[in-house]
Structures are given as structure tokens and as C-alpha cells.
Design a protein around this motif. Structure first.
Motif, PDB file in Angstrom:
ATOM      1  N   PRO A 179     -31.215  22.408-149.328  1.00 59.68           N
ATOM      2  CA  PRO A 179     -30.427  21.178-149.461  1.00 59.68           C
ATOM      3  C   PRO A 179     -29.062  21.270-148.800  1.00 59.68           C
ATOM      4  O   PRO A 179     -28.505  20.252-148.383  1.00 59.68           O
ATOM      5  N   GLU A 180     -28.514  22.477-148.719  1.00 56.45           N
ATOM      6  CA  GLU A 180     -27.234  22.660-148.025  1.00 56.45           C
ATOM      7  C   GLU A 180     -27.405  23.820-147.049  1.00 56.45           C
ATOM      8  O   GLU A 180     -28.134  23.713-146.087  1.00 56.45           O
ATOM      9  N   MET A 181     -26.743  24.925-147.272  1.00 59.64           N
ATOM     10  CA  MET A 181     -26.872  26.056-146.349  1.00 59.64           C
ATOM     11  C   MET A 181     -27.642  27.221-146.958  1.00 59.64           C
ATOM     12  O   MET A 181     -27.848  28.233-146.313  1.00 59.64           O
ATOM     13  N   THR A 182     -28.068  27.104-148.207  1.00 61.35           N
ATOM     14  CA  THR A 182     -28.750  28.191-148.891  1.00 61.35           C
ATOM     15  C   THR A 182     -30.156  27.771-149.283  1.00 61.35           C
ATOM     16  O   THR A 182     -30.354  26.687-149.825  1.00 61.35           O
ATOM     17  N   THR A 183     -31.134  28.636-149.036  1.00 61.81           N
ATOM     18  CA  THR A 183     -32.509  28.348-149.408  1.00 61.81           C
ATOM     19  C   THR A 183     -32.688  28.430-150.917  1.00 61.81           C
ATOM     20  O   THR A 183     -32.269  29.404-151.554  1.00 61.81           O
ATOM     21  N   ASP A 221     -31.793  29.542-127.271  1.00 62.37           N
ATOM     22  CA  ASP A 221     -30.715  29.960-128.173  1.00 62.37           C
ATOM     23  C   ASP A 221     -29.600  28.916-128.206  1.00 62.37           C
ATOM     24  O   ASP A 221     -29.000  28.658-129.257  1.00 62.37           O
ATOM     25  N   ASP A 222     -29.310  28.301-127.057  1.00 60.72           N
ATOM     26  CA  ASP A 222     -28.267  27.271-127.001  1.00 60.72           C
ATOM     27  C   ASP A 222     -28.656  26.056-127.847  1.00 60.72           C
ATOM     28  O   ASP A 222     -27.807  25.465-128.531  1.00 60.72           O
ATOM     29  N   GLU A 223     -29.929  25.675-127.804  1.00 60.20           N
ATOM     30  CA  GLU A 223     -30.375  24.524-128.586  1.00 60.20           C
ATOM     31  C   GLU A 223     -30.290  24.808-130.082  1.00 60.20           C
ATOM     32  O   GLU A 223     -29.855  23.958-130.869  1.00 60.20           O
ATOM     33  N   VAL A 224     -30.680  26.010-130.476  1.00 59.81           N
ATOM     34  CA  VAL A 224     -30.574  26.382-131.886  1.00 59.81           C
ATOM     35  C   VAL A 224     -29.111  26.371-132.319  1.00 59.81           C
ATOM     36  O   VAL A 224     -28.764  25.878-133.406  1.00 59.81           O
ATOM     37  N   GLN A 225     -28.208  26.880-131.478  1.00 66.02           N
ATOM     38  CA  GLN A 225     -26.788  26.929-131.803  1.00 66.02           C
ATOM     39  C   GLN A 225     -26.245  25.524-132.029  1.00 66.02           C
ATOM     40  O   GLN A 225     -25.488  25.277-132.985  1.00 66.02           O
ATOM     41  N   VAL A 226     -26.628  24.585-131.180  1.00 58.51           N
ATOM     42  CA  VAL A 226     -26.129  23.209-131.310  1.00 58.51           C
ATOM     43  C   VAL A 226     -26.687  22.554-132.568  1.00 58.51           C
ATOM     44  O   VAL A 226     -25.962  21.886-133.312  1.00 58.51           O
ATOM     45  N   LEU A 227     -27.981  22.742-132.833  1.00 58.90           N
ATOM     46  CA  LEU A 227     -28.576  22.152-134.037  1.00 58.90           C
ATOM     47  C   LEU A 227     -27.899  22.669-135.303  1.00 58.90           C
ATOM     48  O   LEU A 227     -27.556  21.894-136.205  1.00 58.90           O
ATOM     49  N   VAL A 228     -27.701  23.970-135.377  1.00 62.09           N
ATOM     50  CA  VAL A 228     -27.073  24.554-136.561  1.00 62.09           C
ATOM     51  C   VAL A 228     -25.624  24.099-136.681  1.00 62.09           C
ATOM     52  O   VAL A 228     -25.120  23.854-137.789  1.00 62.09           O
ATOM     53  N   ALA A 229     -24.925  23.951-135.537  1.00 62.13           N
ATOM     54  CA  ALA A 229     -23.534  23.490-135.572  1.00 62.13           C
ATOM     55  C   ALA A 229     -23.448  22.075-136.125  1.00 62.13           C
ATOM     56  O   ALA A 229     -22.562  21.763-136.936  1.00 62.13           O
ATOM     57  N   ILE A 230     -24.349  21.200-135.705  1.00 57.20           N
ATOM     58  CA  ILE A 230     -24.359  19.819-136.218  1.00 57.20           C
ATOM     59  C   ILE A 230     -24.638  19.826-137.712  1.00 57.20           C
ATOM     60  O   ILE A 230     -23.989  19.131-138.495  1.00 57.20           O
ATOM     61  N   TYR A 231     -25.627  20.639-138.115  1.00 56.70           N
ATOM     62  CA  TYR A 231     -25.991  20.725-139.529  1.00 56.70           C
ATOM     63  C   TYR A 231     -24.838  21.251-140.374  1.00 56.70           C
ATOM     64  O   TYR A 231     -24.519  20.719-141.438  1.00 56.70           O
ATOM     65  N   SER A 232     -24.182  22.311-139.893  1.00 58.38           N
ATOM     66  CA  SER A 232     -23.127  22.964-140.660  1.00 58.38           C
ATOM     67  C   SER A 232     -21.874  22.090-140.780  1.00 58.38           C
ATOM     68  O   SER A 232     -21.229  22.053-141.833  1.00 58.38           O
ATOM     69  N   VAL A 280     -34.079  23.120-138.312  1.00 59.01           N
ATOM     70  CA  VAL A 280     -32.893  23.886-138.722  1.00 59.01           C
ATOM     71  C   VAL A 280     -33.164  24.633-140.017  1.00 59.01           C
ATOM     72  O   VAL A 280     -32.818  25.819-140.158  1.00 59.01           O
ATOM     73  N   ASN A 281     -33.787  23.946-140.985  1.00 60.59           N
ATOM     74  CA  ASN A 281     -34.060  24.592-142.261  1.00 60.59           C
ATOM     75  C   ASN A 281     -34.989  25.784-142.096  1.00 60.59           C
ATOM     76  O   ASN A 281     -34.842  26.807-142.783  1.00 60.59           O
ATOM     77  N   SER A 282     -35.943  25.682-141.184  1.00 59.75           N
ATOM     78  CA  SER A 282     -36.842  26.808-140.920  1.00 59.75           C
ATOM     79  C   SER A 282     -36.061  28.001-140.349  1.00 59.75           C
ATOM     80  O   SER A 282     -36.314  29.147-140.717  1.00 59.75           O
ATOM     81  N   ARG A 283     -35.101  27.710-139.481  1.00 57.71           N
ATOM     82  CA  ARG A 283     -34.284  28.790-138.912  1.00 57.71           C
ATOM     83  C   ARG A 283     -33.426  29.442-139.998  1.00 57.71           C
ATOM     84  O   ARG A 283     -33.261  30.656-140.045  1.00 57.71           O
ATOM     85  N   LEU A 284     -32.857  28.617-140.886  1.00 60.28           N
ATOM     86  CA  LEU A 284     -32.060  29.170-141.987  1.00 60.28           C
ATOM     87  C   LEU A 284     -32.920  29.988-142.923  1.00 60.28           C
ATOM     88  O   LEU A 284     -32.487  31.018-143.454  1.00 60.28           O
TER      89      LEU A 284
END
Length: 289
Positions: A179-183, A221-232, A280-284
Motif C-alpha cells: 500500500p505504501e513502500m513496505t510489503t 534500469d532507467d525505466e525502473v528508476q523512473v517508475l520507482v521515483a514517481i511512486y516514491s 513497481v510493487n513487484s519490484r519492491l
């Protein structure tokens, strides 16, 4: 039908005990307690609590020549197991399927443990009772000692398993979500095997709409970085403000993510799509494992 009507439309249906091989046209009417199928020469009533399986889009092999957009309902009639296949236009079938699941699941008393795990660690959360409420894309639980919502767009995994809850071993659904940054892992058990099966069916149906096609998505890796940055940083921010990379390169990455339907532009700025949230959640989840 004097009860509150929650669905009423004209379509086609087939019942396994019909003395014909093709479906009939008729009226499909449903209340919270029963489903009624009416044709020119037939009326069949199926109590809601007699239904033990609901499948959307799956048609028995012998009926595939007649049905495309359909809902198949398995139910008990005394000691017999029977099946009804109902067809309508695509939008009608989707709405009817949602109505069916809501009639089965809304108001059920669930036994829950939330969370059972946090960030990979077991949490000693109490096992409590809560009422289940189903809505598009969400499962909500409300009780005297707990209140939480699981958004399906934040789910990374779920599985049915046996759990000992309140001293009793029973089938339960174990749901991993971020739901946020923690599984978190939440455990949900319903009062009978029948409604547990229907909850699992509903979960798979709703979740499959989100994850369809994710297996074919590859990310740099760049795409993952951008997705996580938007999410965070929170949806609606300008990604160029939160990504520490060259602006022109970031713009190229953003365009690629739009083409993959992982981000979208809204009135408040750039947001993750449901598919993007699942990615993003799968990566986290991988990081927290």
C-alpha cells in the motif's frame, strides 16, 4: 420478484438439464437472494447460496459454438450439481459478473490478520472479525478492532492456503500487497469453503485484468528508476523534478513508459497506471524479499 432487483436484462442462457442443445433467449433477473432465468416456456430459480462457482469468459466445450461473452454459474440443486451459462453483450456481462460476486461476498463475516507479515517479518497482529465489502478494484474490511482496504492495484501475489486462525485450521487467502513502500501480507478467511472459493475466483478475475500482458513487458534500469521515483514521490509530481538524470534522457524514458501503458498524464500530472503500480510493487517485493 418482490425483492430488491440488482440485475435485470435480456440475454441468452443454457442449463445443463434442458432438453435441447442450444441456448434460449430470455430474461435474467437477480436479487441478493436468488437468480431467476425466464424464457417463453421455462422459469428457473437459483438461490444465491446454492452457487459454488462463477467463471467469467469460460464456456463449456460443448457450448462454445453458441456463447462468447458469458458467465458460467455452477450450483447445487438438491443432491445434483448443475450449470447455467448466461450470455449478453460484453459490458452487460462484465456488470452482471460484478453483481454476482458482490451478492455472494458483501457483508460476509471474515476472520482476518492484518498484517501477518510486514516487510518480510512476521508480525504478531491479533486475529479479528470484520465485515467484507467488495467494490471495483478493492476489498475493504471493517470491524470493532480493525479496518483496512486492499487495493488490487497494490497486490503483488496471493495464494490460498491452510492457516490456523483463532485456534482453528481453515482455508484462507494470503495476500501480499504494497500500500505504501513496505510489503504487507494480510490473511483473510471466510465462513465456508464455498465463499472462500468465490472470493478466490473474484480475486483472480479482477487481478487478471490488471496483470494481463505484464509477462511481455521488459524494463531497463532507467525505466525502473523512473517508475520507482514517481511512486516514491507521490503521483502527480513532475518526474523531471525527482529523477536525477539528464532531462532529455528522462523524457525519452517517460515516452517509452507511456507507450507501455505504465504511466499516464492526468489533470494533476504524471501518474502510474494500475499496470504501472503492479510493476513497481513487484519490484519492491523483490527488494523486500
Amino acid at each position: 420478484m418482490s425483492e430488491r432487483v440488482i440485475a435485470d436484462f435480456v440475454g441468452e442462457f443454457f442449463l445443463t438439464d434442458m432438453d435441447r442443445d442450444d441456448p434460449v433467449s430470455g430474461r435474467i433477473v437477480m436479487s441478493p437472494k436468488r437468480l431467476v432465468l425466464v424464457s417463453d416456456d421455462r422459469k428457473v430459480t437459483i438461490p444465491t447460496d446454492a452457487m459454488f462457482d462463477i467463471a467469467v469468459g469460460h464456456v463449456p466445450p460443448e457450448m462454445r459454438a453458441f456463447f462468447s461473452d458469458s458467465v458460467t454459474i455452477a450450483y447445487r440443486d438438491g443432491n445434483q450439481r448443475r450449470m447455467a451459462v448466461i450470455e449478453g453483450d460484453s459490458d452487460t456481462v462484465d456488470k452482471f459478473a460484478t453483481v454476482l460476486f458482490k451478492a455472494q461476498l458483501n457483508g460476509q463475516e471474515a476472520t482476518v490478520q492484518h498484517p501477518a507479515r510486514r516487510g518480510g517479518r512476521v508480525v504478531d497482529s491479533p486475529v479479528t472479525k470484520a465485515r467484507l465489502a467488495v467494490d471495483t478494484g478493492t476489498l475493504s474490511f471493517s470491524g470493532p478492532d480493525t479496518e483496512f482496504t486492499i487495493e488490487l492495484a497494490t497486490v503483488t501475489d496471493f495464494e490460498k492456503e491452510s492457516r490456523t486462525l483463532a485456534g482453528e485450521t481453515r482455508p484462507a487467502l494470503s495476500v501480499s500487497h504494497v500500500p505504501e513502500m513496505t510489503t504487507l501480507v494480510s490473511v483473510v478467511a471466510l465462513p465456508s469453503e464455498r465463499v472462500m472459493n468465490l472470493l478466490g475466483r473474484y480475486f483472480r478475475l479482477e487481478y487478471s485484468d490488471i496483470v494481463e500482458g505484464l509477462e511481455d513487458i521488459s524494463l531497463s534500469d532507467d525505466e525502473v528508476q523512473v517508475l520507482v521515483a514517481i511512486y516514491s514521490a507521490g503521483e502527480g509530481v513532475d518526474p523531471l523534478d525527482v529523477v536525477s538524470a539528464d532531462a532529455s534522457q528522462t523524457t525519452m524514458v517517460l515516452n517509452g513508459l507511456r507507450e507501455k501503458d505504465l504511466i499516464a498524464d492526468s489533470d494533476v500530472g504524471t501518474v502510474l497506471t494500475p499496470k504501472g503500480r503492479v510493476v513497481v510493487n513487484s519490484r519492491l517485493e523483490e527488494v523486500n524479499a
